[in-house]
Design an enzyme around this catalytic site. Structure first.
Site, PDB file in Angstrom:
ATOM      1  N   GLU A  78      -9.707   5.543   3.119  1.00 48.16           N
ATOM      2  CA  GLU A  78     -10.747   4.531   3.235  1.00 48.16           C
ATOM      3  C   GLU A  78     -10.282   3.673   3.847  1.00 48.16           C
ATOM      4  O   GLU A  78      -8.890   3.621   2.933  1.00 48.16           O
ATOM      5  CB  GLU A  78     -12.237   4.297   1.936  1.00 48.16           C
ATOM      6  CG  GLU A  78     -11.552   3.282   1.521  1.00 48.16           C
ATOM      7  CD  GLU A  78     -10.095   4.159   0.137  1.00 48.16           C
ATOM      8  OE1 GLU A  78     -10.981   5.562  -0.207  1.00 48.16           O
ATOM      9  OE2 GLU A  78      -9.367   3.438  -0.481  1.00 48.16           O
TER      10      GLU A  78
ATOM     11  N   SER B 201       2.259  -9.945  -1.500  1.00 47.82           N
ATOM     12  CA  SER B 201       1.431  -7.926  -0.796  1.00 47.82           C
ATOM     13  C   SER B 201       1.716  -7.518   0.229  1.00 47.82           C
ATOM     14  O   SER B 201       1.847  -6.350   0.387  1.00 47.82           O
ATOM     15  CB  SER B 201       0.007  -7.714  -1.507  1.00 47.82           C
ATOM     16  OG  SER B 201      -0.551  -9.334  -0.757  1.00 47.82           O
TER      17      SER B 201
ATOM     18  N   LYS C 213       0.681  -1.606  -0.027  1.00 46.77           N
ATOM     19  CA  LYS C 213       0.193  -0.013  -0.197  1.00 46.77           C
ATOM     20  C   LYS C 213       1.244   1.193   0.320  1.00 46.77           C
ATOM     21  O   LYS C 213       0.876   2.555  -0.562  1.00 46.77           O
ATOM     22  CB  LYS C 213      -1.300   0.117   1.562  1.00 46.77           C
ATOM     23  CG  LYS C 213      -2.127  -0.816   1.032  1.00 46.77           C
ATOM     24  CD  LYS C 213      -2.762  -0.879   0.451  1.00 46.77           C
ATOM     25  CE  LYS C 213      -4.282  -1.661   0.766  1.00 46.77           C
ATOM     26  NZ  LYS C 213      -3.774  -2.932   0.689  1.00 46.77           N
TER      27      LYS C 213
HETATM   28  C1  LIG Z   1      -5.356  -4.575   0.344  1.00 47.37           C
HETATM   29  C2  LIG Z   1      -4.567  -5.443   0.590  1.00 47.37           C
HETATM   30  C3  LIG Z   1      -4.436  -6.311  -0.575  1.00 47.37           C
HETATM   31  C4  LIG Z   1      -5.987  -5.786  -1.275  1.00 47.37           C
HETATM   32  O1  LIG Z   1      -5.635  -5.224  -2.508  1.00 47.37           O
HETATM   33  P1  LIG Z   1      -5.539  -4.717  -3.747  1.00 47.37           P
HETATM   34  O2  LIG Z   1      -5.638  -3.751  -4.271  1.00 47.37           O
HETATM   35  O3  LIG Z   1      -6.047  -5.716  -4.445  1.00 47.37           O
HETATM   36  O4  LIG Z   1      -3.933  -4.916  -3.812  1.00 47.37           O
HETATM   37  C5  LIG Z   1      -3.799  -7.246  -0.654  1.00 47.37           C
HETATM   38  N1  LIG Z   1      -3.205  -7.904  -0.293  1.00 47.37           N
HETATM   39  C6  LIG Z   1      -2.599  -6.727   1.031  1.00 47.37           C
HETATM   40  C7  LIG Z   1      -1.095  -7.643   1.805  1.00 47.37           C
HETATM   41  C8  LIG Z   1      -3.161  -5.906   1.339  1.00 47.37           C
HETATM   42  O5  LIG Z   1      -3.064  -4.772   2.485  1.00 47.37           O
END
Ligand SMILES: *Cc1c(COP(=O)(O)O)cnc(C)c1O
Length: 373
Positions: A103, A357, A81
């Protein structure tokens, strides 16, 4: 209404927001051609966020595959993020906006936003569903410590969908002074494209790193899809490499692409979980970050074009992959990318890269409770 990605995208917003979207588009068009903008972001990435993030071989998780993990879990604040919030904070400063609204669902985007606001001395208001505040208490406390005001949203399912509606309402009221720092590649133009370009650093680095490690491109690349920002950033590095198969993995109970229909949600036309009248349905996922009935419009376009294949993973499959990565590699993933890990065995490719992610600290209590039952 300009549709940005084939029949998807556009700006389905009240008239009062159009000047702000035009102003943002203009600032972005200037910034993207301005080397000093990217130099500033590179510097922040290296010295504040911890870029480049490593590419880690994961042999014990997938002995039959040469699997690599792109380690966005090691980025400051624990997920991808921050790539987006840093970029938008720099843009907000160029726009002269000193107040930020955002948000948040699981709280990861809220924490990343609160962090950059502290770093740049900006006022920060984060809308969060009351149900999510209960589920993600540590992140609520982190945001408070970072100086953000967290406002509880008490209507509907009290989760991300309602929090997004409230953030947009605040923006409409305070548009002169406020930048809306959206957390994924969703919303009206130019946000989906802006967020993709800010997250594209993931795919750019991963492509270089896998070439360095293997001397060739991967056969397949996987990423989880909530709003779609980590996936679109990862895919951006490989879209032109026709030999690389791309897979987006949705939560089975929030599969906007696999079982949605074309509709408008939060300012853009995309693929949405909705009934025949366009009434938006509730999403259900163990992972708060995937628990959203919409998805970025570019993913709907990439699905229809056939360039990316979208598949699903259930809560149980994600939990099994969560545990398996912890036990085999000593890495506790967030529940969101655990969905992508759950599909690695099915891809049956030799050389695979998964976007990890985020890290799983925020999910530990929830995951252990679910695994125990
Ligand atoms: C917020 C989040 C997501 C989902 O958001 P995307 O916009 O689809 O990337 C995925 N993985 C993690 C670790 C997150 O914090």
């Amino acid at each position: 209404m300009t549709a940005t990605f084939g029949e998807y995208g556009g700006r389905y917003v009240p008239e009062t927001l159009i000047p702000a979207l035009d102003e943002l588009t203009e600032a972005w068009d200037v910034a993207r051609e301005d080397a000093s903008f990217w130099d500033e972001l590179d510097e922040l990435g290296r010295t504040y966020a911890g870029r480049p993030t490593p590419l880690t071989r994961a042999d014990r998780f997938a002995p039959a595959t040469r699997l690599y993990l792109k380690r966005e879990d090691l980025l400051h604040t624990g997920a991808h993020k921050l790539n987006n919030t840093l970029g938008q904070a720099v843009l907000a400063q160029r726009l002269g906006k000193r107040r930020i609204v955002a948000e948040t669902g699981a709280g990861q985007h809220g924490v990343a936003t609160a962090s950059v606001c502290a770093r740049f001395g900006l006022e920060c208001v984060v809308y969060m569903g009351a149900e999510d505040m209960r589920r993600q208490q540590p992140n609520v406390e982190r945001m408070g410590l970072l100086g953000a005001e967290v406002r509880a949203v008490e209507f509907g399912t009290r989760t991300l969908k309602e929090a997004t509606s409230e953030a947009i309402r605040d923006w409409i009221e305070n548009v002169e002074t406020t930048h809306y720092l959206i957390g994924s590649c969703v919303g009206p133009a130019p946000y989906p494209e802006l967020v993709r370009e800010l997250q594209a650093v993931i795919g750019r680095e991963a492509r270089e790193q896998v070439l360095e490690a293997e001397g060739r491109l991967p056969d397949a690349v996987l990423a989880c899809v909530g709003g779609g920002s980590n996936a679109i950033g990862m895919f951006a590095g490989f879209l032109d490499d026709v030999g690389v198969e791309l897979f987006g993995v949705e939560a089975a109970g929030a599969a906007s692409l696999s079982s949605g229909r074309a509709a408008v949600l939060h300012g853009a036309r995309s693929s949405v979980l909705a009934d025949e009248d366009g009434q938006v349905a509730d999403a259900h996922s163990i992972s708060a970050g995937l628990d959203y009935p919409g998805v970025g419009p570019e993913h709907a376009f990439l699905r229809d074009s056939g360039r990316v294949r979208y598949v699903t993973a259930t809560d149980e499959e994600a939990l099994a992959a969560f545990r398996r990565l912890a036990e085999t590699e000593g890495i506790v993933p967030a529940l969101e990318p655990a969905h992508a890990l759950a599909r690695v065995d099915d891809v049956q490719s030799e050389l695979v890269v998964v976007c990890l992610s985020g890290r799983g600290d925020k999910d530990l209590a929830e995951a252990l409770r679910a695994l125990g039952s």
